[in-house]
Design a protein around this motif. Structure first.
Motif, mmCIF file in Angstrom:
data_model
loop_
_atom_site.group_PDB
_atom_site.id
_atom_site.type_symbol
_atom_site.label_atom_id
_atom_site.label_comp_id
_atom_site.label_asym_id
_atom_site.label_seq_id
_atom_site.Cartn_x
_atom_site.Cartn_y
_atom_site.Cartn_z
ATOM 1 N N SER A 19 0.794 -1.195 -0.094
ATOM 2 C CA SER A 19 0.007 -0.029 -0.132
ATOM 3 C C SER A 19 0.717 1.061 -0.053
ATOM 4 O O SER A 19 0.385 2.149 -0.752
ATOM 5 C CB SER A 19 -0.874 -0.131 1.093
ATOM 6 O OG SER A 19 -1.614 1.109 1.300
ATOM 7 N N GLU A 20 1.801 0.987 0.718
ATOM 8 C CA GLU A 20 2.887 2.420 0.898
ATOM 9 C C GLU A 20 3.544 2.503 -0.618
ATOM 10 O O GLU A 20 3.548 3.925 -0.817
ATOM 11 C CB GLU A 20 3.924 2.354 1.933
ATOM 12 C CG GLU A 20 3.410 2.293 3.317
ATOM 13 C CD GLU A 20 4.552 1.956 4.517
ATOM 14 O OE1 GLU A 20 5.508 1.832 4.059
ATOM 15 O OE2 GLU A 20 4.160 2.025 5.605
ATOM 16 N N LEU A 21 3.983 1.455 -1.333
ATOM 17 C CA LEU A 21 4.442 1.525 -2.404
ATOM 18 C C LEU A 21 3.604 2.381 -3.490
ATOM 19 O O LEU A 21 4.024 3.035 -4.432
ATOM 20 C CB LEU A 21 5.056 0.285 -2.873
ATOM 21 C CG LEU A 21 6.265 -0.337 -2.214
ATOM 22 C CD1 LEU A 21 6.820 -1.493 -2.790
ATOM 23 C CD2 LEU A 21 7.532 0.735 -2.135
ATOM 24 N N ASN A 22 2.323 1.763 -3.361
ATOM 25 C CA ASN A 22 1.268 2.236 -4.382
ATOM 26 C C ASN A 22 0.761 3.704 -4.051
ATOM 27 O O ASN A 22 0.885 4.429 -5.089
ATOM 28 C CB ASN A 22 0.107 1.356 -4.114
ATOM 29 C CG ASN A 22 0.256 0.056 -4.771
ATOM 30 O OD1 ASN A 22 1.034 -0.211 -5.367
ATOM 31 N ND2 ASN A 22 -0.671 -1.069 -4.369
ATOM 32 N N GLN A 23 0.826 3.985 -2.872
ATOM 33 C CA GLN A 23 0.468 5.478 -2.571
ATOM 34 C C GLN A 23 1.596 6.457 -2.699
ATOM 35 O O GLN A 23 1.328 7.529 -3.374
ATOM 36 C CB GLN A 23 -0.063 5.541 -1.044
ATOM 37 C CG GLN A 23 -1.221 4.911 -0.854
ATOM 38 C CD GLN A 23 -1.855 4.903 0.515
ATOM 39 O OE1 GLN A 23 -1.381 5.456 1.341
ATOM 40 N NE2 GLN A 23 -3.033 4.457 0.937
ATOM 41 N N GLU A 24 2.689 6.102 -2.124
ATOM 42 C CA GLU A 24 3.766 7.182 -2.227
ATOM 43 C C GLU A 24 4.775 7.122 -3.332
ATOM 44 O O GLU A 24 5.151 8.402 -3.599
ATOM 45 C CB GLU A 24 4.788 6.824 -0.988
ATOM 46 C CG GLU A 24 4.009 7.074 0.049
ATOM 47 C CD GLU A 24 5.127 6.580 1.587
ATOM 48 O OE1 GLU A 24 6.295 6.774 1.322
ATOM 49 O OE2 GLU A 24 4.470 6.141 2.388
ATOM 50 N N TYR A 25 4.799 6.035 -4.460
ATOM 51 C CA TYR A 25 5.495 6.038 -5.467
ATOM 52 C C TYR A 25 4.647 5.590 -6.742
ATOM 53 O O TYR A 25 5.173 5.419 -7.771
ATOM 54 C CB TYR A 25 6.605 4.993 -5.081
ATOM 55 C CG TYR A 25 7.478 5.528 -3.894
ATOM 56 C CD1 TYR A 25 8.483 6.515 -4.300
ATOM 57 C CD2 TYR A 25 7.322 4.531 -2.771
ATOM 58 C CE1 TYR A 25 9.339 6.735 -3.005
ATOM 59 C CE2 TYR A 25 8.151 5.309 -1.657
ATOM 60 C CZ TYR A 25 9.093 6.109 -1.656
ATOM 61 O OH TYR A 25 9.658 6.443 -0.783
ATOM 62 N N ASN A 26 3.468 5.696 -6.463
ATOM 63 C CA ASN A 26 2.553 5.325 -7.825
ATOM 64 C C ASN A 26 3.043 4.032 -8.404
ATOM 65 O O ASN A 26 3.032 4.040 -9.952
ATOM 66 C CB ASN A 26 2.411 6.556 -8.570
ATOM 67 C CG ASN A 26 1.150 6.535 -9.563
ATOM 68 O OD1 ASN A 26 0.159 5.635 -9.271
ATOM 69 N ND2 ASN A 26 1.401 7.155 -10.618
ATOM 70 N N ASP A 48 11.295 -1.247 -10.120
ATOM 71 C CA ASP A 48 10.791 -1.835 -8.575
ATOM 72 C C ASP A 48 12.073 -1.656 -7.599
ATOM 73 O O ASP A 48 11.862 -1.342 -6.540
ATOM 74 C CB ASP A 48 10.382 -3.271 -8.882
ATOM 75 C CG ASP A 48 8.966 -3.156 -9.553
ATOM 76 O OD1 ASP A 48 8.309 -2.048 -9.376
ATOM 77 O OD2 ASP A 48 8.737 -4.083 -10.344
ATOM 78 N N MET A 49 13.077 -2.191 -8.015
ATOM 79 C CA MET A 49 14.412 -2.233 -7.141
ATOM 80 C C MET A 49 14.564 -0.780 -6.617
ATOM 81 O O MET A 49 15.066 -0.593 -5.428
ATOM 82 C CB MET A 49 15.742 -2.858 -8.056
ATOM 83 C CG MET A 49 16.435 -3.791 -7.090
ATOM 84 S SD MET A 49 17.881 -4.438 -8.024
ATOM 85 C CE MET A 49 16.915 -6.045 -8.487
ATOM 86 N N ARG A 50 14.716 -0.013 -7.742
ATOM 87 C CA ARG A 50 14.904 1.376 -7.132
ATOM 88 C C ARG A 50 13.761 1.938 -6.291
ATOM 89 O O ARG A 50 14.323 2.543 -5.396
ATOM 90 C CB ARG A 50 15.096 2.362 -8.525
ATOM 91 C CG ARG A 50 15.095 3.935 -8.184
ATOM 92 C CD ARG A 50 16.337 4.394 -9.250
ATOM 93 N NE ARG A 50 16.462 5.822 -8.902
ATOM 94 C CZ ARG A 50 16.939 6.345 -7.874
ATOM 95 N NH1 ARG A 50 17.553 5.732 -6.990
ATOM 96 N NH2 ARG A 50 17.015 7.748 -7.908
ATOM 97 N N ILE A 51 12.617 1.675 -6.389
ATOM 98 C CA ILE A 51 11.654 2.143 -5.439
ATOM 99 C C ILE A 51 11.947 1.641 -4.102
ATOM 100 O O ILE A 51 11.756 2.102 -3.190
ATOM 101 C CB ILE A 51 10.282 1.861 -6.088
ATOM 102 C CG1 ILE A 51 10.056 2.929 -7.229
ATOM 103 C CG2 ILE A 51 9.197 2.239 -5.066
ATOM 104 C CD1 ILE A 51 8.996 2.745 -8.243
#
Length: 68
Positions: A19-26, A48-51
């Motif tokens: 959820s954090e990845l989806n919200q903060e990094y789209n 994905d690795m960079r995010i």
């Protein structure tokens, strides 16, 4: 630090991390993809690795996905 160690250390669920990845990094990440990354069945793609690196404040690095 391995990704599963990071998630456990923060005391959050895999679902919360996604959820954090989806919200903060789209960046939509499926539960299946995260499970495979944690189980070392698949290595994240470059984006994905960079995010993951940025989202974990550098605690989980690309090298952490390889057994060196």
């Amino acid at each position: 630090m391995k990704l599963d160690e990071y998630i456990q250390q923060r005391g959050i669920t895999q679902k919360k991390f996604i959820s954090e990845l989806n919200q903060e990094y789209n960046r939509p990440v499926s539960q299946g993809a995260l499970t495979k990354w944690i189980g070392r069945q698949r290595i994240p793609r470059y984006k994905d690795m960079r995010i993951i690196y940025v989202a974990t404040d550098g605690k989980v690095t690309p090298n952490d996905f390889y057994d060196l």
